[in-house]
Design a protein around this motif. Structure first.
Motif, PDB file in Angstrom:
ATOM      1  N   LEU A  86      12.775  62.663  36.752  1.00  0.00           N
ATOM      2  CA  LEU A  86      14.006  62.182  35.885  1.00  0.00           C
ATOM      3  C   LEU A  86      13.782  62.774  34.257  1.00  0.00           C
ATOM      4  CD1 LEU A  86      15.189  58.949  37.088  1.00  0.00           C
ATOM      5  CD2 LEU A  86      15.706  61.293  37.943  1.00  0.00           C
ATOM      6  N   LYS A  87      12.472  62.582  33.827  1.00  0.00           N
ATOM      7  CA  LYS A  87      12.100  62.967  32.584  1.00  0.00           C
ATOM      8  C   LYS A  87      12.222  64.497  32.334  1.00  0.00           C
ATOM      9  CE  LYS A  87       8.175  63.089  29.164  1.00  0.00           C
ATOM     10  NZ  LYS A  87       7.788  64.295  29.264  1.00  0.00           N
ATOM     11  N   ARG A  88      11.919  65.196  33.568  1.00  0.00           N
ATOM     12  CA  ARG A  88      12.032  66.767  33.423  1.00  0.00           C
ATOM     13  C   ARG A  88      13.350  67.385  33.652  1.00  0.00           C
ATOM     14  NH1 ARG A  88       9.091  67.339  37.443  1.00  0.00           N
ATOM     15  NH2 ARG A  88      10.427  68.216  38.961  1.00  0.00           N
ATOM     16  N   SER A  89      14.064  66.545  34.415  1.00  0.00           N
ATOM     17  CA  SER A  89      15.391  67.138  34.832  1.00  0.00           C
ATOM     18  C   SER A  89      16.693  66.406  34.059  1.00  0.00           C
ATOM     19  CB  SER A  89      15.554  66.926  36.188  1.00  0.00           C
ATOM     20  OG  SER A  89      15.390  65.337  36.527  1.00  0.00           O
ATOM     21  N   LEU A  90      16.498  65.577  33.307  1.00  0.00           N
ATOM     22  CA  LEU A  90      17.628  64.949  32.582  1.00  0.00           C
ATOM     23  C   LEU A  90      17.350  65.044  31.226  1.00  0.00           C
ATOM     24  CD1 LEU A  90      18.332  61.375  34.532  1.00  0.00           C
ATOM     25  CD2 LEU A  90      19.535  63.632  34.608  1.00  0.00           C
ATOM     26  N   SER A  91      18.423  65.152  30.392  1.00  0.00           N
ATOM     27  CA  SER A  91      18.177  64.779  28.773  1.00  0.00           C
ATOM     28  C   SER A  91      17.819  63.401  28.572  1.00  0.00           C
ATOM     29  CB  SER A  91      19.495  64.963  28.147  1.00  0.00           C
ATOM     30  OG  SER A  91      20.496  64.259  28.519  1.00  0.00           O
ATOM     31  N   LYS A  92      17.176  63.454  27.652  1.00  0.00           N
ATOM     32  CA  LYS A  92      16.432  61.858  27.063  1.00  0.00           C
ATOM     33  C   LYS A  92      17.344  60.974  26.796  1.00  0.00           C
ATOM     34  CE  LYS A  92      15.733  63.688  22.238  1.00  0.00           C
ATOM     35  NZ  LYS A  92      14.706  63.962  21.386  1.00  0.00           N
ATOM     36  N   GLU A  93      18.601  61.685  26.348  1.00  0.00           N
ATOM     37  CA  GLU A  93      19.583  60.663  25.799  1.00  0.00           C
ATOM     38  C   GLU A  93      20.269  60.032  27.134  1.00  0.00           C
ATOM     39  OE1 GLU A  93      18.949  63.546  22.495  1.00  0.00           O
ATOM     40  OE2 GLU A  93      19.699  63.824  24.907  1.00  0.00           O
ATOM     41  N   ILE A  94      20.619  60.931  28.377  1.00  0.00           N
ATOM     42  CA  ILE A  94      20.716  60.301  29.355  1.00  0.00           C
ATOM     43  C   ILE A  94      20.236  59.371  30.243  1.00  0.00           C
ATOM     44  CG2 ILE A  94      21.854  60.762  31.962  1.00  0.00           C
ATOM     45  CD1 ILE A  94      23.038  63.368  30.983  1.00  0.00           C
ATOM     46  N   LEU A  95      18.798  59.699  30.105  1.00  0.00           N
ATOM     47  CA  LEU A  95      17.527  58.914  30.875  1.00  0.00           C
ATOM     48  C   LEU A  95      17.629  57.598  30.022  1.00  0.00           C
ATOM     49  CD1 LEU A  95      15.288  58.695  32.680  1.00  0.00           C
ATOM     50  CD2 LEU A  95      13.911  59.882  31.098  1.00  0.00           C
ATOM     51  N   PHE A  96      17.518  57.563  28.542  1.00  0.00           N
ATOM     52  CA  PHE A  96      17.383  56.426  27.818  1.00  0.00           C
ATOM     53  C   PHE A  96      18.622  55.588  28.258  1.00  0.00           C
ATOM     54  CE2 PHE A  96      14.859  58.647  24.110  1.00  0.00           C
ATOM     55  CZ  PHE A  96      14.017  58.688  24.897  1.00  0.00           C
ATOM     56  N   ARG A  97      19.765  56.070  28.383  1.00  0.00           N
ATOM     57  CA  ARG A  97      20.987  55.102  28.623  1.00  0.00           C
ATOM     58  C   ARG A  97      20.906  54.572  29.886  1.00  0.00           C
ATOM     59  NH1 ARG A  97      25.716  58.944  29.779  1.00  0.00           N
ATOM     60  NH2 ARG A  97      24.923  58.523  31.833  1.00  0.00           N
ATOM     61  N   GLU A  98      20.288  55.195  30.936  1.00  0.00           N
ATOM     62  CA  GLU A  98      20.401  54.624  32.259  1.00  0.00           C
ATOM     63  C   GLU A  98      19.213  53.762  32.496  1.00  0.00           C
ATOM     64  OE1 GLU A  98      22.499  55.002  34.455  1.00  0.00           O
ATOM     65  OE2 GLU A  98      23.790  56.459  33.505  1.00  0.00           O
ATOM     66  N   LEU A  99      18.233  53.954  31.564  1.00  0.00           N
ATOM     67  CA  LEU A  99      16.946  52.957  31.786  1.00  0.00           C
ATOM     68  C   LEU A  99      17.196  51.431  31.188  1.00  0.00           C
ATOM     69  CD1 LEU A  99      14.039  55.251  30.963  1.00  0.00           C
ATOM     70  CD2 LEU A  99      14.440  54.379  33.174  1.00  0.00           C
ATOM     71  N   VAL A 100      18.293  51.483  30.288  1.00  0.00           N
ATOM     72  CA  VAL A 100      18.591  50.235  29.464  1.00  0.00           C
ATOM     73  C   VAL A 100      18.854  49.043  30.680  1.00  0.00           C
ATOM     74  CG1 VAL A 100      20.240  49.151  28.290  1.00  0.00           C
ATOM     75  CG2 VAL A 100      19.297  51.225  27.496  1.00  0.00           C
ATOM     76  N   SER A 101      19.580  49.363  31.594  1.00  0.00           N
ATOM     77  CA  SER A 101      20.113  48.370  32.585  1.00  0.00           C
ATOM     78  C   SER A 101      19.104  48.544  33.812  1.00  0.00           C
ATOM     79  CB  SER A 101      21.297  48.952  33.153  1.00  0.00           C
ATOM     80  OG  SER A 101      21.439  50.132  33.653  1.00  0.00           O
ATOM     81  N   ARG A 102      17.867  49.057  33.601  1.00  0.00           N
ATOM     82  CA  ARG A 102      16.846  49.104  34.681  1.00  0.00           C
ATOM     83  C   ARG A 102      15.572  48.742  34.199  1.00  0.00           C
ATOM     84  NH1 ARG A 102      20.282  53.069  35.922  1.00  0.00           N
ATOM     85  NH2 ARG A 102      21.200  53.231  38.251  1.00  0.00           N
ATOM     86  N   GLU A 103      15.341  47.404  34.070  1.00  0.00           N
ATOM     87  CA  GLU A 103      14.170  46.706  33.248  1.00  0.00           C
ATOM     88  C   GLU A 103      12.947  47.202  33.584  1.00  0.00           C
ATOM     89  OE1 GLU A 103      12.456  42.604  31.745  1.00  0.00           O
ATOM     90  OE2 GLU A 103      14.330  42.602  32.347  1.00  0.00           O
ATOM     91  N   ILE A 104      12.729  47.101  35.045  1.00  0.00           N
ATOM     92  CA  ILE A 104      11.492  47.244  35.588  1.00  0.00           C
ATOM     93  C   ILE A 104      10.971  48.910  35.478  1.00  0.00           C
ATOM     94  CG2 ILE A 104      10.279  47.605  37.784  1.00  0.00           C
ATOM     95  CD1 ILE A 104      11.597  45.403  38.833  1.00  0.00           C
ATOM     96  N   ALA A 105      11.913  49.797  35.454  1.00  0.00           N
ATOM     97  CA  ALA A 105      11.722  51.101  35.683  1.00  0.00           C
ATOM     98  C   ALA A 105      11.702  51.609  33.981  1.00  0.00           C
ATOM     99  CB  ALA A 105      13.117  51.963  35.948  1.00  0.00           C
ATOM    100  N   LEU A 106      12.247  50.980  33.140  1.00  0.00           N
ATOM    101  CA  LEU A 106      11.753  51.027  31.724  1.00  0.00           C
ATOM    102  C   LEU A 106      10.448  50.569  31.378  1.00  0.00           C
ATOM    103  CD1 LEU A 106      12.945  51.363  28.779  1.00  0.00           C
ATOM    104  CD2 LEU A 106      13.714  49.195  28.608  1.00  0.00           C
ATOM    105  N   ARG A 107       9.954  49.598  32.159  1.00  0.00           N
ATOM    106  CA  ARG A 107       8.705  48.997  31.552  1.00  0.00           C
ATOM    107  C   ARG A 107       7.620  50.050  32.076  1.00  0.00           C
ATOM    108  NH1 ARG A 107      10.064  43.742  33.181  1.00  0.00           N
ATOM    109  NH2 ARG A 107       8.625  44.051  35.160  1.00  0.00           N
ATOM    110  N   HIS A 108       8.077  50.624  33.228  1.00  0.00           N
ATOM    111  CA  HIS A 108       7.125  51.749  33.898  1.00  0.00           C
ATOM    112  C   HIS A 108       7.056  52.841  32.813  1.00  0.00           C
ATOM    113  CE1 HIS A 108       5.307  50.236  37.749  1.00  0.00           C
ATOM    114  NE2 HIS A 108       6.599  49.443  37.675  1.00  0.00           N
ATOM    115  N   TYR A 109       8.240  53.259  32.408  1.00  0.00           N
ATOM    116  CA  TYR A 109       8.376  54.387  31.610  1.00  0.00           C
ATOM    117  C   TYR A 109       7.728  54.414  30.261  1.00  0.00           C
ATOM    118  CZ  TYR A 109      10.555  58.798  29.710  1.00  0.00           C
ATOM    119  OH  TYR A 109      10.831  60.047  29.155  1.00  0.00           O
TER     120      TYR A 109
END
Length: 395
Positions: free
Chosen positions: A106-129
């Motif tokens: 996702l880091k490679r295929s999405l813009s960082k703005e979109i990735l950051f926005r989607e990670l906000v509601s995904r706490e586990i994925a956010l911690r891993h990132y």
């Protein structure tokens, strides 16, 4: 679309054979080689037998293959919806490797703005990132992520930690100065301020002492040569150094123990423990005595030890203090049993004898007499006490 394989095996590897000399043949060579007929049946195998090289798997099948260590491809998941389904499926497995692999995609295929926005509601994925970015040293992207999340304190701490990468001490000090105004918590802000002040002071002391040692201006550096630089040492180590090399200096000097204690709000107990160790190391028994001697408003002096006289005795013994010094503090221990135990441990015979005399314990005195050398001063002292008719023994 090219499927990706574990171990970065090229797709063409599956379609190459080895020549007689061990080198790989080209695809045209294989077709022109008469021996290639033996490959024909392989090419006509049912499609189902090539499932390891087919990339039209569902989200669930792709994640399962990732977990099992089989070849997989994420490139087919092109829409944002599919990519997020892939991430959610990976999170659902609780498999850290799978989650991280999807996040890298996702880091490679999405813009960082979109990735950051989607990670906000995904706490586990956010911690891993966040963990992934820390491990990879991607400090700039991590700062951008934390800033977008409104985590100002975390951003400040990350910026503060950058000082660890600065080797030059003067540049490090200047960098720490720029961190003082960052939005830290109250405790962290105090820590950063103290860190800057401490390093600033250490640089001044180091330059001065290094010069004094080099020119032979101070006798103490000749007697006790410095073994290491004081730069970047903890505050208590700095205080110990100050008590060792600069004890008795006026409070107005940067290297004065009293100044360091006041500037960094070091507790009385911590100061006494540190100063005691430093002065005992030099066998400066007069300085040790002054640490624990107090005077009241009438001018009378008495011994006082907020750290406990048993700890004083322990530190003195570890610094090889003579018995005459040790027993002065052992006898000030309030608890009688502890006092006797320490006196026996440190061979402070006079303390033991005087304690049993004060307890009017004739039997213990007689028993202790048997443990002493014949004709020793301690034996004669016990005999004099036992022959004293003024003492009313309890046994």
């Amino acid at each position: 679309m090219k499927p990706c394989f574990r171990g970065q095996i090229s797709c063409c590897f599956c379609f190459l054979g080895r020549g007689k000399q061990g080198s790989f043949q080209s695809f045209s060579d294989i077709l022109s080689d008469t021996s290639s007929k033996s490959f024909a049946p392989e090419l006509r195998k049912p499609k189902s037998e090539y499932k390891d090289y087919v990339s039209d798997w569902s989200v669930e099948e792709t994640i399962r293959r990732m977990q099992r260590g089989k070849a997989y491809s994420l490139e087919k998941f092109r829409s944002l919806k599919d990519k997020l389904l892939l991430l959610d499926a990976a999170v659902g497995t609780h498999d850290g490797n799978a989650i991280t692999a999807v996040l890298i995609f996702l880091k490679r295929s999405l813009s960082k703005e979109i990735l950051f926005r989607e990670l906000v509601s995904r706490e586990i994925a956010l911690r891993h990132y966040i963990h992934f970015l820390k491990e990879m040293g991607e400090q700039k992207l991590l700062l951008e992520l934390l800033t977008s999340l409104g985590k100002a304190e975390d951003v400040a701490l990350l910026q503060y930690r950058e000082h660890l990468n600065i080797k030059d001490d003067v540049k490090r000090k200047e960098y720490l100065k720029t961190c003082i105004g960052l939005p830290f918590s109250a405790d962290d802000a105090n820590h950063v301020q103290d860190h800057y002040t401490l390093l600033e002071r250490q640089i001044i002391i180091e330059v001065s002492d290094k010069q004094a040692e080099k020119t032979g201006q101070m006798e103490i550096f000749k007697k006790y040569p410095r073994k290491a630089s004081i730069l970047n040492m903890p505050i208590i180590t700095t205080l110990y150094y100050s008590c060792f090399y600069h004890y008795g200096e006026a409070e107005g000097t940067y290297s004065s123990p009293a100044n360091i204690k006041k500037t960094f709000k070091i507790s009385e107990k911590q100061f006494l423990l540190t100063a005691l160790g430093a002065r005992a190391k030099q066998r400066a028994w007069t300085d040790v005595d002054s640490l624990f001697t107090t005077k009241n408003w009438l001018g009378y002096t008495k011994k006082r030890a907020p750290i406990g006289f048993h700890r004083v005795a322990d530190i003195l013994q570890k610094n090889n203090a003579p018995v005459q010094v040790l027993q002065e503090y052992v006898c000030l221990v309030d608890d009688t049993e502890l006092k006797i135990a320490l006196a026996q441990k440190y061979k402070c015979h006079d303390v033991i004898i005087d304690t049993y005399r004060d307890l009017k314990d004739r039997q213990q005195l007689m028993l202790y007499r048997t443990k002493l050398d014949r004709g020793s001063p301690e034996e004669r002292k016990i005999d004099a006490i036992l022959n004293n008719t003024q003492i009313r023994w309890k046994n």
